[in-house]
Each structure stands twice: as C-alpha cells, then as structure tokens.
Design an enzyme around this catalytic site. Structure first.
Site, mmCIF file in Angstrom:
data_model
loop_
_atom_site.group_PDB
_atom_site.id
_atom_site.type_symbol
_atom_site.label_atom_id
_atom_site.label_comp_id
_atom_site.label_asym_id
_atom_site.label_seq_id
_atom_site.Cartn_x
_atom_site.Cartn_y
_atom_site.Cartn_z
ATOM 1 C CE1 TYR A 396 -64.696 9.228 8.631
ATOM 2 C CE2 TYR A 396 -62.687 7.952 8.853
ATOM 3 C CZ TYR A 396 -63.451 9.049 9.202
ATOM 4 O OH TYR A 396 -62.978 9.965 10.106
ATOM 5 C CE LYS A 405 -74.084 9.932 3.841
ATOM 6 N NZ LYS A 405 -73.336 9.609 5.078
ATOM 7 C CE1 TYR A 406 -71.257 11.141 1.448
ATOM 8 C CE2 TYR A 406 -71.938 8.850 1.247
ATOM 9 C CZ TYR A 406 -71.275 9.841 1.942
ATOM 10 O OH TYR A 406 -70.626 9.561 3.116
ATOM 11 C CD GLU A 467 -61.569 13.925 9.128
ATOM 12 O OE1 GLU A 467 -61.497 13.542 10.318
ATOM 13 O OE2 GLU A 467 -62.652 14.152 8.538
ATOM 14 C CG ASP A 494 -61.716 20.309 16.249
ATOM 15 O OD1 ASP A 494 -62.663 20.887 15.696
ATOM 16 O OD2 ASP A 494 -61.849 19.629 17.284
ATOM 17 C CG MET A 495 -65.251 21.485 12.600
ATOM 18 S SD MET A 495 -66.793 20.921 11.864
ATOM 19 C CE MET A 495 -66.311 19.289 11.306
ATOM 20 C CD GLU A 522 -70.408 12.600 5.210
ATOM 21 O OE1 GLU A 522 -71.376 11.830 5.067
ATOM 22 O OE2 GLU A 522 -69.321 12.432 4.652
ATOM 23 C CD GLU A 531 -73.026 10.721 14.661
ATOM 24 O OE1 GLU A 531 -72.254 11.240 13.820
ATOM 25 O OE2 GLU A 531 -73.529 9.599 14.504
#
Length: 775
Positions: A396, A405-406, A467, A494-495, A522, A531
C-alpha cells in the site's frame, strides 16, 4: 591555442548523471600489454583496454596449417572422407597473455582473421578450433569478457546464409567452452563502408574482404538480421551481448530503436565516426549525442570502446643507471640543482576527453529516475490479486507514493461534488450530505482525498471506508481516530457483500441500509481490468443511488501494441525450470528497453484499443446477471465456459487488431496499457479528469504518474516477420464465473497482390488460465 576538452574538466562531478566507462581498442595490437603500457592507457583517460589472446607467431602457424591442409584436401582421392585438420594446443610462443593482477580488467579480443563463415570446410573448421582455443585460454586466465568480431557479410546477401548459420553454431559451441566469460559480438549498426575489421581473413585471396563496395545498395537491417540468427541459435543466452559499431551517418530512427532493444554491452567508435570541430578537436554530431544520451538511460547502460584512436604505447624503458657512492650528489649539491621543468605528464586522449565532455552535457537523472524508475526497468512482477490476497502495508505504501494519481482522484471527486451541489441533486443522507463510499480503501489515501475535496468545495460529505483486508481495517480505524477526527465510518467486508450504509437498527436486528451517491475505487490494474475491477464494481453497484449515483472511475479502456524486447524474453526463458507457467503469465513490468515494431499509419495506430468497461452498468444487464446466477434463464445455465452459468459473461471481451510493420523484425509479446476517465463533467468547456499510462498520452493526461507499469503478454516463441507485414492480434478476456484469464495469439501476413495476403507466421495460442485471477 584553443582549450581541449580535458582543459574544460571540473573537479565537481554530478553523480546523478549516468557514468561513462570508456575503453580502448587497437586493431593493430598483436601482443598483450605490459604493466607499464597498461598504465599508459589508463593515464590517457581510459577505464579498460582490449588485449589479443594470441600473437603473430600463432597466426603464421595457423596460416601454414591451413595452406597445407587445403593442399592435402585437393590432392586427396576422396575429399569427402578427408579428416579435418587439428589445431595443436597453444604454446608459450603463441601468446603473451598470462594470469596477472590486472587480467580481470582486460577485455579479450579474439583473432579477427579467423573465418567462421568460410564456405571452405577446412578454413571454417580451423577457425572454429582457433576460437575455442582462445576462449578456453582466456577463460583460464581469468578474463571476464571476450569480444568476437562478427560476420563480414549477412544472410540477406545472396549466397551468405550458410555462413551466418556456421558462425552462430560456432558461438553456441564457444559459450559451452568458456564457462565463466561473457561473449560480445562486434557488429556494425548497418553495413556502412569502412566499419569492418581491417585485418584480412584467413588465406583470403583476390578481392578485398574488408567490407562491401560503396556502390552496392545498403540493406539497413541486414546486420541486425545476422545478430538475430546468432542470439536465436544461442537461445538468448544471458552471457551473449553486442558491441555495436556506430557509423559516421546514423540511420533512420527505426533501426536505432531496434538496436536499443538489444543487449548492448559496448558502443564502439572509430575515428571515422567523429568530425573535427572549429577548434580542431574531435566531436560528434548532435544526432550522435542524442543517440548516446538515449542509450545511456538504460539501467544496464553500455560502455564505450574507442577503436584505433591512440595513444601509442611505449615499450618498457631501459634499466636506469645505478648511481654509485662516488657519483651520488651531496644534499647541498642536490639543493643547488635546478628543478626539472620538462617532465612529461600523461596526456589525455582527445577522443576520450570529448566523451567525458558529452558525459557532463547529459541531463541529470531525476530523483524519481534514480530511486524508482531505473530500478524497475524491465523487471518482471506478477500481477496483484487483491481479491484473493491480503496486501501488506509496504505494498500500500508504494501505491501511496504517487501523488499524481491521488491528485487526479481528488480532482474528480471535487468536480463531482461541485456539480452535485450546482445541480441540487438529492442526496442519500438525511442530513443533506453527499454520501461517498471508498470501496477497497487500503490504508485510506482516497478517503483523505475525499475529505479534502469536501473542504475545497464546501459540500458536506458522509464518508464510508469499505475494506476486506482485516489488517488494513485496523490501520483505517487508527487513521479515523488520529487523522480524520472520527468523520469516517470504517466497514470490514468484501465490497461485493456490503449492503450499503447502515441507516438505522443494528446489523443483527432489522437493519435499514441506505445508498451511496459517489462510489470511489482504485481497483484498476495495468491493463485496466486485470485486477478484476469490473467484477468488483458489479458486485457493489447495487448500493449506488439511482438515477444520480456516480462511479469514479466512470470508464476504462485497455490498449495493445506488439513489441520486441529480447531482454525480457531471455529473463522469462531463464525462469522456466522453476516456473513452468512463466510464458503463460501476464507480467507487470516497466517496459523500457523495447522496440515498438508497429508504425503509425492512417487507420492503424501504434497503440490500439482492445475493449472498454463502463460503470455503472445498465439495470437490464444487472437483471440478466441475477437471472443467470439464480438459474432463471430459459434452457438452463452453462455459460460460455464449461462449469459456469454465465453470470459473468457480460465481462468477457474479444478484440482483433491489425498493426502495420514497415521494416522486418521480431516480436516477443504484446505490451498492454490502460486509460481511464475518472469523471466527465456535464458542464460545457470542462475537460474530463483522466488517467493514462499510454506512452503517447501519459504526459498530456497524467504526467509523471508511476502507480501503474504496463503489462506484458509474452509469446512462447518469438515471431519473426518480413518487411511490409500486417500483424493480426487476437485477444480474449475469458471467465467461468470463478476466475478470469486472458488468451492471445499473433499472426503475420504479407501482401502478394492488390487483394491477396499470405500468412507468413503465427504464434501459439497463449493462455493465462493456469494463472487466472480468482473472483
């Protein structure tokens, strides 16, 4: 007198610039250097020097052997049964190279007069034996590298194909003989007249063998073709590389890039490659300097080898006069003697000094290039599987090291909040705050950016961090306590199993769940979807408010381009004994030393879109997914793949792309990239907020972003193609409801008429099913 380049040298040296290692080669040198001569070369500004392995005595002995053997063969009753001559072992008269303290700093140069390509079997056999003798002896002496002059004619020229095959076979054998040395084949960038070895080949007669005639048409890629035959015969051996002769006239960029992708050990320059500037000193054209600066950006940057530029080394001086007590001066007499002012100091070589000047003119490496980008050049990494694996904190942390990116994500959230407020859209919160959910929060960088966007716009938000990683969940709780002031609700799940923000009740007692206004994630991979971002966002889409709910990212596209990358192919080949799936794995890698073989032509770009994913999906698609998953489809399940009901078939994809290649070449696989639209404003005049890792778009859309490296889909066997070829790339994204994988193949076609093409090559069907991403 105008100052030389050495006069301009400064004591200050910027270590952030690539370092030049400059060597010296003298083609007329027939004896190994003495200690004193070796020191003279180093004092002239060189870092290393070449040495012959054998001398003229050995050369003459081999010439006599070859002449007598040819005579015997001609007088033989049955020439085909006549045995090959045997080259006797080396003797002390045949060489002046012996093991010493500095032998490891020498680069051996094999005899340039041997003719491995000779059509005469006697000459080719003797030459092969001589090479093996020299390699074996240099290996014994502790020499680390051997330069072998390459063939003087290429297979592209009629009648010389057999010779290149013989040469390649001899190098393959020599690699087995020299077990501890590196082999460097000395080849021209192209057959520019004057770039060949000056020494005549063994028993050469008649027409000079020192190169092609100037009136012949030059085939720019023929020397590269010869190199390709050599390294392919040697199976891309890691100890085999190239010493590239740089011509006076540089060729087109396509050929420069082709050689850039090869394992370059030396860039060699003879005096003819230089020009004389106004002050009378050697210099290189701006094009040569640009080529050097490009090649020196490689992690394993090539060394320089200056050929036949001096200095002339001096023999050992005679034994100095020994002073006796009678003629030794007293201290007083010695003090009265005038100091010597004519002591000769070592003179820097003007060519080496000029390269030092070019070294100082290079653009310094940025901090990013030094620390991150250089270290990751062409380094293979297995793609992440965030669904099946729990990532570590350091992983991470690497992600969070990219502010670009952010910044883009924060910009997207900011615009979404501004438009939400401007259009007075209803929110999913009773307090009127916009509900934001960060799906797959990791350690929380996107949560921080969502809170910043709220502060920037003045739009109140209610943030949920979702998360599944239990370890990251603990870190998120700590962040909420210390950094976010308790403004975030952290959920460990898990989302795809999350039911939405809990509005009232307890999770165990009649809970009431609400919706999310802005869903941020992301989950993008190097190929966009590798992914499993589509599968993850499908699973959490049910919590998104209708009809105004926003997904960030909004969409992403995958892009492909066929590439030549010998180093990566060699790296994957070396992994095979331990990793049988090495050629079936899509590798994440910072592609650097590569050649994009396709051209930019109308209708066929160099980078072409394979497919696209858009979020959120239409409700009709989601209804069909649920029907398939529950077995409610008329006729039963089955899906597109055996064992599945087809619930994830809407995320399968297929593409068929055509790339045009003007020059002949070889491809080792497909480079994959992605672009993403994070948010597309509805207001006129506002540009969408995007991410891109496409080489020709990254500077415009997300400059200096390093979060994602490209993905590489390897071919099991490199695919060679002729000039004016069309490469047809077919790729599939496959799924059986439990995992996702890719399949790919490449076909090469050439035109033989206005409406007819002929297939000239094809790869195997490659599949990553054994390395699939688990859902």
């Amino acid at each position: 007198m105008a100052p030389s380049y050495s006069d301009l040298e400064s004591d200050e040296y910027d270590e952030t610039r690539p370092v030049f290692y400059i060597g010296q080669h003298d083609s007329s040198r027939t004896e190994s250097l003495t200690d004193l001569q070796y020191g003279q070369i180093l004092n002239a500004g060189f870092s290393f020097v070449t040495t012959p392995i054998t001398n003229e005595t050995f050369h003459k002995r081999i010439e006599n052997l070859a002449a007598s053997s040819i005579t015997e063969l001609q007088n033989s009753d049955i020439p085909s049964c006549h045995p090959d001559p045997i080259v006797p072992p080396l003797t002390i008269e045949d060489t002046t190279l012996f093991p010493s303290n500095y032998t490891g700093g020498l680069v051996a140069y094999s005899s340039p007069w041997i003719d491995l390509c000779s059509p005469n079997p006697v000459i080719s056999s003797i030459s092969r034996q001589v090479l093996n003798l020299e390699v074996s002896y240099a290996n014994f002496c502790g020499v680390r590298s051997i330069v072998i002059p390459g063939p003087r004619h290429d297979a592209a020229k009629a009648g010389t194909g057999q010779g290149i095959a013989q040469f390649a076979r001899a190098i393959q054998e020599a690699i087995l003989v020299g077990t501890r040395v590196n082999f460097i084949i000395h080849l021209p960038m192209y057959r520019e007249p004057g770039l060949e070895e000056r020494v005549d080949l063994l028993l050469a007669t008649g027409k000079s063998t020192n190169g092609i005639e100037t009136r012949e048409e030059i085939d720019l890629f023929s020397a590269w073709d010869s190199w390709h035959v050599i390294r392919s015969t040697c199976n891309y051996d890691a100890r085999l590389s190239v010493a590239l002769r740089i011509p006076h006239m540089l060729p087109e960029k396509e050929l420069q890039t082709r050689w850039f992708a090869e394992p370059l050990q030396y860039l060699t320059f003879c005096p003819r490659a230089f020009q004389t500037n106004r002050t009378g000193h050697p210099s290189l054209t701006r094009h040569h300097q640009d080529l050097i600066m490009t090649y020196m950006r490689l992690k394993n940057a090539p060394y320089f080898l200056l050929c036949d530029v001096g200095p002339e080394v001096q023999d050992d001086p005679s034994t100095p006069e020994i002073l006796s007590a009678d003629n030794f001066p007293t201290l007083a007499e010695a003090a009265e003697q005038p100091a010597k002012t004519n002591q000769k100091l070592p003179q820097s070589n003007p060519y080496a000094s000029y390269l030092r000047h070019v070294e100082r003119q290079q653009e310094p490496l940025s901090a990013l290039e030094q620390s991150t980008l250089a270290n990751f050049q062409d380094w293979l990494q297995s793609p992440l599987q965030p669904l099946s694996d729990n990532l570590e904190s350091i992983t991470y942390e690497v992600f969070e090291g990219d502010p670009v990116k952010y910044n883009q994500y924060e910009g997207a959230i900011t615009q979404a909040l501004e438009e939400w407020s401007r259009d007075k859209k209803p929110t999913s919160s009773s307090s009127g705050a916009v509900v934001i959910a960060v799906a797959g929060s990791g350690r929380g960088p996107l949560v921080t950016r969502a809170l910043k966007a709220s502060e920037t716009t003045g739009v109140p938000v209610e943030v949920w961090a979702v998360e599944k990683n239990p370890n990251a969940y603990v870190y998120l709780l700590r962040q909420n306590q210390r950094q976010w002031g308790g403004r975030v609700t952290v959920v460990k799940t898990d989302m795809r199993a999350w039911k939405g923000p809990l509005i009232s009740g307890l999770a165990e007692d009649n809970p009431v769940y609400g919706n999310v206004d802005i869903l941020v994630s992301e989950l993008l991979g190097s190929f966009g979807d590798n992914e499993l971002s589509p599968e993850c966002l499908d699973g959490i889409q049910h919590v998104l408010a209708k009809p105004h709910g926003i997904s960030i990212p909004k969409s992403y596209t995958a892009h492909l381009s066929p590439i030549s990358t010998p180093r990566i192919h060699a790296d994957i080949s070396q992994r095979l004994p331990l990793d049988v799936n090495a050629f079936e794995t899509p590798w994440v890698v910072r592609l650097f030393q590569l050649d994009f073989v396709a051209q930019r032509v109308p209708g066929h770009a160099r980078f072409q879109q394979a497919w696209e994913f858009v979020h959120p999906l239409p409700q009709s698609t989601m209804d069909m997914v649920e029907a398939r998953r529950s077995g409610g489809v008329v006729g039963g399940g089955g899906g597109s793949m055996a064992g599945g009901v087809g619930a994830n078939d809407h995320n399968s994809r297929h593409c068929h792309l055509t790339f045009v290649c003007r020059a002949r070449g070889i491809i080792h696989g497909l480079a994959g990239y992605f672009e993403s639209v994070l948010y597309a404003p509805t207001a006129e005049g506002k540009e969408p907020v995007e991410l891109s890792i496409l080489p020709d778009m990254i500077d415009r859309k997300s400059k200096d972003m390093i979060s994602w490296f490209p993905i590489f889909f390897p071919l099991k066997q490199p695919l060679y193609f002729p000039p004016d070829t069309e490469l047809e790339v077919s790729m599939w994204r496959q799924t059986d409801d439990t995992k996702v994988w890719y399949e790919w193949m490449v076909e090469a076609f050439t035109w033989v008429g206005p409406k007819q093409r002929v297939k000239v090559g094809a790869s195997e069907m490659c599949s990553s099913r054994k390395m699939a991403c688990l859902m």
